[in-house]
Enzyme design. Structure first.
Site, PDB file in Angstrom:
ATOM      1  N   SER A 145     -15.206  22.386 -57.135  1.00  0.00           N
ATOM      2  CA  SER A 145     -15.773  23.705 -57.468  1.00  0.00           C
ATOM      3  C   SER A 145     -15.476  24.649 -56.305  1.00  0.00           C
ATOM      4  O   SER A 145     -15.295  24.197 -55.167  1.00  0.00           O
ATOM      5  CB  SER A 145     -17.291  23.566 -57.633  1.00  0.00           C
ATOM      6  OG  SER A 145     -17.913  24.830 -57.552  1.00  0.00           O
ATOM      7  N   TYR A 158     -25.068  20.766 -54.055  1.00  0.00           N
ATOM      8  CA  TYR A 158     -23.885  20.772 -54.930  1.00  0.00           C
ATOM      9  C   TYR A 158     -22.617  20.941 -54.087  1.00  0.00           C
ATOM     10  O   TYR A 158     -21.636  20.220 -54.265  1.00  0.00           O
ATOM     11  CB  TYR A 158     -24.037  21.909 -55.940  1.00  0.00           C
ATOM     12  CG  TYR A 158     -22.958  21.992 -56.997  1.00  0.00           C
ATOM     13  CD1 TYR A 158     -22.787  20.968 -57.925  1.00  0.00           C
ATOM     14  CD2 TYR A 158     -22.141  23.116 -57.094  1.00  0.00           C
ATOM     15  CE1 TYR A 158     -21.808  21.074 -58.918  1.00  0.00           C
ATOM     16  CE2 TYR A 158     -21.176  23.224 -58.079  1.00  0.00           C
ATOM     17  CZ  TYR A 158     -21.014  22.193 -58.985  1.00  0.00           C
ATOM     18  OH  TYR A 158     -20.046  22.290 -59.963  1.00  0.00           O
ATOM     19  N   LYS A 162     -19.223  18.622 -53.733  1.00  0.00           N
ATOM     20  CA  LYS A 162     -17.920  19.133 -54.169  1.00  0.00           C
ATOM     21  C   LYS A 162     -16.932  19.229 -52.998  1.00  0.00           C
ATOM     22  O   LYS A 162     -15.738  19.004 -53.145  1.00  0.00           O
ATOM     23  CB  LYS A 162     -18.105  20.486 -54.872  1.00  0.00           C
ATOM     24  CG  LYS A 162     -18.865  20.378 -56.184  1.00  0.00           C
ATOM     25  CD  LYS A 162     -18.136  19.461 -57.163  1.00  0.00           C
ATOM     26  CE  LYS A 162     -18.886  19.241 -58.443  1.00  0.00           C
ATOM     27  NZ  LYS A 162     -18.171  18.387 -59.397  1.00  0.00           N
TER      28      LYS A 162
HETATM   29  N1  LIG Z   1     -19.132  25.014 -65.563  1.00  0.00           N
HETATM   30  C1  LIG Z   1     -18.857  25.507 -64.369  1.00  0.00           C
HETATM   31  O1  LIG Z   1     -19.094  26.702 -64.106  1.00  0.00           O
HETATM   32  C2  LIG Z   1     -18.214  24.642 -63.318  1.00  0.00           C
HETATM   33  C3  LIG Z   1     -17.675  25.288 -62.186  1.00  0.00           C
HETATM   34  C4  LIG Z   1     -17.079  24.511 -61.205  1.00  0.00           C
HETATM   35  C5  LIG Z   1     -17.015  23.143 -61.341  1.00  0.00           C
HETATM   36  N2  LIG Z   1     -17.553  22.539 -62.445  1.00  0.00           N
HETATM   37  C6  LIG Z   1     -17.469  21.076 -62.517  1.00  0.00           C
HETATM   38  O2  LIG Z   1     -16.764  20.709 -63.687  1.00  0.00           O
HETATM   39  C7  LIG Z   1     -17.261  19.466 -64.189  1.00  0.00           C
HETATM   40  C8  LIG Z   1     -17.646  19.634 -65.641  1.00  0.00           C
HETATM   41  O3  LIG Z   1     -18.687  20.623 -65.721  1.00  0.00           O
HETATM   42  P1  LIG Z   1     -19.190  21.218 -67.111  1.00  0.00           P
HETATM   43  O4  LIG Z   1     -19.499  22.627 -66.869  1.00  0.00           O
HETATM   44  O5  LIG Z   1     -18.262  20.824 -68.205  1.00  0.00           O
HETATM   45  O6  LIG Z   1     -20.593  20.432 -67.245  1.00  0.00           O
HETATM   46  P2  LIG Z   1     -21.419  19.947 -68.535  1.00  0.00           P
HETATM   47  O7  LIG Z   1     -21.085  20.757 -69.722  1.00  0.00           O
HETATM   48  O8  LIG Z   1     -22.833  19.880 -68.062  1.00  0.00           O
HETATM   49  O9  LIG Z   1     -20.870  18.464 -68.743  1.00  0.00           O
HETATM   50  C9  LIG Z   1     -21.122  17.477 -67.772  1.00  0.00           C
HETATM   51  C10 LIG Z   1     -20.562  16.172 -68.269  1.00  0.00           C
HETATM   52  O10 LIG Z   1     -20.808  15.165 -67.270  1.00  0.00           O
HETATM   53  C11 LIG Z   1     -21.308  14.014 -67.920  1.00  0.00           C
HETATM   54  N3  LIG Z   1     -22.131  13.228 -67.005  1.00  0.00           N
HETATM   55  C12 LIG Z   1     -23.050  13.660 -66.112  1.00  0.00           C
HETATM   56  N4  LIG Z   1     -23.614  12.623 -65.484  1.00  0.00           N
HETATM   57  C13 LIG Z   1     -23.041  11.498 -65.996  1.00  0.00           C
HETATM   58  C14 LIG Z   1     -23.213  10.108 -65.775  1.00  0.00           C
HETATM   59  N5  LIG Z   1     -24.100   9.629 -64.879  1.00  0.00           N
HETATM   60  N6  LIG Z   1     -22.454   9.242 -66.480  1.00  0.00           N
HETATM   61  C15 LIG Z   1     -21.567   9.704 -67.389  1.00  0.00           C
HETATM   62  N7  LIG Z   1     -21.356  10.996 -67.657  1.00  0.00           N
HETATM   63  C16 LIG Z   1     -22.100  11.890 -66.972  1.00  0.00           C
HETATM   64  C17 LIG Z   1     -22.119  14.562 -69.081  1.00  0.00           C
HETATM   65  O11 LIG Z   1     -22.317  13.542 -70.041  1.00  0.00           O
HETATM   66  P3  LIG Z   1     -23.493  13.611 -71.149  1.00  0.00           P
HETATM   67  O12 LIG Z   1     -23.632  15.055 -71.543  1.00  0.00           O
HETATM   68  O13 LIG Z   1     -22.947  12.759 -72.250  1.00  0.00           O
HETATM   69  O14 LIG Z   1     -24.710  13.074 -70.505  1.00  0.00           O
HETATM   70  C18 LIG Z   1     -21.211  15.684 -69.565  1.00  0.00           C
HETATM   71  O15 LIG Z   1     -20.209  15.190 -70.394  1.00  0.00           O
HETATM   72  C19 LIG Z   1     -18.437  19.092 -63.280  1.00  0.00           C
HETATM   73  O16 LIG Z   1     -18.000  18.167 -62.317  1.00  0.00           O
HETATM   74  C20 LIG Z   1     -18.815  20.408 -62.637  1.00  0.00           C
HETATM   75  O17 LIG Z   1     -19.440  20.215 -61.382  1.00  0.00           O
HETATM   76  C21 LIG Z   1     -18.139  23.264 -63.430  1.00  0.00           C
END
Ligand SMILES: NC(=O)c1ccc[n+]([C@@H]2O[C@H](COP(=O)([O-])OP(=O)(O)OC[C@H]3O[C@@H](n4cnc5c(N)ncnc54)[C@H](OP(=O)(O)O)[C@@H]3O)[C@@H](O)[C@H]2O)c1
Length: 254
Positions: A145, A158, A162
């Site tokens: 991130s 966080y 990251k």
């Molecule tokens: N969205 C943003 O603005 C953003 C920005 C920068 C970086 N990121 C990074 O991008 C990645 C994806 O983010 P997102 O926005 O797509 O988040 P999200 O919609 O909340 O999805 C998170 C995913 O992680 C899975 N997960 C969490 N803990 C887990 C565990 N213990 N075992 C297995 N699966 C687990 C969840 O599974 P379940 O739902 O099935 O529990 C879900 O599929 C993350 O690493 C996040 O830090 C996101």
């Protein structure tokens, strides 16, 4: 002419495939020609991802908590017995929060590191051992991130996780280069997903507008990050390793 960005003939493991960026990455990889192995905890939402993918019968789905290392190990062996070797791993699963220093307990810190860092490293270890056994090499991506690069109020825990991924991926890239395994991170700015929609800043219009104004190109879509994953997974990135690809709509440009 062959398309270097194609994922034809590749099998890609995607964690976090039940939501947001991981879900879109799985869908986009399948459209780029890959067979995908989907990991997430929520079976229903994983099946919804599968339903959005080309040729659903080709792909594998596992509902698993990445913190259950024994279960994950068995799952990976089972997957490899079905698909043969794997060519790519996208570690997209992760959790986020906004917490001031006074609320950072050792237990919270431990939970965040176990989820965002340890589980991804453990899966990568298994991936290298059991899966990436092919002459074409492999590509590993960690979803970091911009918070791993720059600061923001309340994002200490966080950011710590990251930033650890960005730092660790560089050393892993050196360690695995002789095996033709490339290792990179992607650092998105705010992407519209369930994670960002449940964040504190999304709960009132003023805060959300402030966050939007920090992104000169506006907030990102999951597709923006999925496309970056396709590049790093594809042969077009055959000479790219140990790097951090920033996909942030200009957030860190100022
Ligand atoms: N969205 C943003 O603005 C953003 C920005 C920068 C970086 N990121 C990074 O991008 C990645 C994806 O983010 P997102 O926005 O797509 O988040 P999200 O919609 O909340 O999805 C998170 C995913 O992680 C899975 N997960 C969490 N803990 C887990 C565990 N213990 N075992 C297995 N699966 C687990 C969840 O599974 P379940 O739902 O099935 O529990 C879900 O599929 C993350 O690493 C996040 O830090 C996101």
């Amino acid at each position: 002419m062959e398309n270097p960005f194609s994922l034809d003939g590749k099998t890609i493991l995607v964690t976090g495939a039940s939501s947001g960026i991981g879900r879109q990455t799985a869908i986009s990889c399948s459209r780029a020609g890959a067979r995908v192995v989907l990991l997430g905890r929520d079976e229903t939402r994983l099946q919804q991802t599968l339903a959005a993918i080309n040729s659903p019968d080709l792909h594998l789905v596992y509902a698993v908590d990445l913190l259950d290392y024994d279960v994950v190990g068995k799952m990976l062996k089972e997957a490899v017995s079905q698909v043969g070797s794997l060519h790519g791993l996208v570690n997209a699963a992760g959790i986020s929060t906004t917490l001031p220093l006074k609320l950072l307990s050792p237990e919270k810190m431990d939970h965040f590191f176990r989820t965002n860092v340890h589980s991804a490293i453990q899966l990568t270890k298994l991936f290298i051992k059991h899966a990436a056994q092919n002459n074409d090499g492999a590509s590993v991506i960690f979803l970091s991130s911009v918070m791993g690069m720059v600061g923001e109020m309340g994002k200490t825990i966080y950011s710590l996780t990251k930033g650890a991924l960005i730092a660790g991926a560089r050393s892993l890239a050196l360690e695995l280069a002789t095996r033709n395994v490339r290792v990179n991170t992607i650092s998105p700015g705010v992407v519209v997903t369930p994670m960002s929609q449940s964040a504190v800043y999304s709960q009132d219009e003023e805060s959300l507008n402030r966050v939007k104004s920090l992104h000169p190109l506006g907030l990102g879509k999951p597709e923006d990050v999925a496309n970056a994953c396709i590049f790093l997974l594809s042969d077009a990135a055959r000479w790219v390793t140990g790097t951090n690809l920033v996909v942030d709509g200009g957030y860190t440009a100022r």
